[in-house]
Design an enzyme around this catalytic site. Structure first.
Site, PDB file in Angstrom:
ATOM      1  N   THR A  18       0.872  -1.172   0.000  1.00 61.08           N
ATOM      2  CA  THR A  18       0.000   0.000   0.000  1.00 61.08           C
ATOM      3  C   THR A  18       0.912   1.226   0.000  1.00 61.08           C
ATOM      4  OG1 THR A  18      -0.080   0.244   2.413  1.00 61.08           O
ATOM      5  CG2 THR A  18      -1.692  -1.244   1.420  1.00 61.08           C
ATOM      6  N   ILE A  49       7.518  -2.321   6.995  1.00 60.80           N
ATOM      7  CA  ILE A  49       7.472  -0.860   7.048  1.00 60.80           C
ATOM      8  C   ILE A  49       8.070  -0.268   5.774  1.00 60.80           C
ATOM      9  CG2 ILE A  49       8.123   1.193   8.355  1.00 60.80           C
ATOM     10  CD1 ILE A  49       6.160  -0.763   9.808  1.00 60.80           C
ATOM     11  N   LYS A  50       7.236   0.510   5.108  1.00 60.35           N
ATOM     12  CA  LYS A  50       7.665   1.127   3.853  1.00 60.35           C
ATOM     13  C   LYS A  50       8.194   2.522   4.161  1.00 60.35           C
ATOM     14  CE  LYS A  50       5.674   1.000  -0.775  1.00 60.35           C
ATOM     15  NZ  LYS A  50       4.394   1.138  -1.455  1.00 60.35           N
ATOM     16  N   LEU A  51       9.418   2.769   3.692  1.00 64.91           N
ATOM     17  CA  LEU A  51      10.104   4.024   4.012  1.00 64.91           C
ATOM     18  C   LEU A  51      10.571   4.698   2.734  1.00 64.91           C
ATOM     19  CD1 LEU A  51      12.254   2.094   6.514  1.00 64.91           C
ATOM     20  CD2 LEU A  51      10.823   3.974   7.294  1.00 64.91           C
TER      21      LEU A  51
END
Ligand code: E4P
Length: 216
Positions: A27, A82-84
């Site tokens: 997402t 975790i998207k960073l």
């Protein structure tokens, strides 16, 4: 190549999951905003449908804020990644989270050196954006080829998620190049199932069957 679905829409995720072809979800803030629902609730619901990595993206721009958000998001479910963003602060957060054993997906990758740095900071995944490079007249797929080569030559274990996928040619070419994963919008998944000769073939088989008055 494995497939993730690139959406926050629950119906699309359920549909794709029923096909048995996806093993994860990505997402981003735009996809979440499109659903007009609480972020945590959406991610929680996704984690009840797909038993695989689910990328949820941070909003903060500083590494401390990113890590705080990551701590909150990673408590939702064991599969949360975790998207960073690929920034200096994003790299610092990637390092901290990887040392804590939290999986990360460094996103908005548009060059091979960005991918290499993210991998060295400890990223579990990197997400190079093919479609957005094509949109500005650059060759998105050649970036994938470059990153695959660099990761192979340097024995880097970080996985490559081909992102910003716009069509089935992107998927086929990236698979041929050896990319690990493609995160694909639902529309492209359905496009990948289709061929006019398949439809024509079914039509002809049924016509012949009915013409012979056979029963199953
Ligand atoms: C990747 O993880 C992103 O969510 C996504 O692929 C972005 O694609 P877009 O360029 O179609 O917005």
């Amino acid at each position: 190549m494995r497939f993730f679905i690139d959406t926050a829409n629950i119906e699309e995720i359920k549909e794709a999951n029923e096909l048995g072809v996806i093993c994860g979800v990505t997402t981003n803030p735009s996809l979440i905003a499109k659903e007009g629902r609480d972020f945590i609730e959406v991610v929680k619901e996704i984690s009840t449908i797909v038993d695989g990595p689910i990328s949820a993206e941070v909003i903060s721009l500083d590494h401390k804020g990113m890590v705080e958000e990551a701590d909150k998001l990673s408590k939702i479910h064991k599969n949360i990644v975790i998207k960073l963003p690929m920034t200096l602060e994003g790299l610092k957060a990637t390092k901290i989270l990887s040392q804590k054993g939290i999986k990360t997906n460094v996103t908005l990758i548009f060059s091979a050196t960005q991918a290499l740095l993210a991998a060295r900071a400890g990223a579990t995944y990197v997400s190079p954006f093919v479609g957005r490079l094509d949109d500005i007249g650059q060759d998105g797929l050649s970036l994938i080829e470059e990153i695959v080569d660099i990761f192979n030559v340097n024995a880097i274990e970080t996985e490559i998620i081909v992102a910003s996928v716009r069509n089935s040619i992107h998927v086929a070419q990236a698979a041929r190049m050896g990319a690990d994963i493609a995160t694909v919008p639902y529309k492209v998944i359905t496009q990948m199932t289709k061929h006019p000769l398949t439809d024509k073939g079914i039509e002809n088989f049924l016509k012949d069957w009915e013409g012979a008055s056979l029963k199953l």
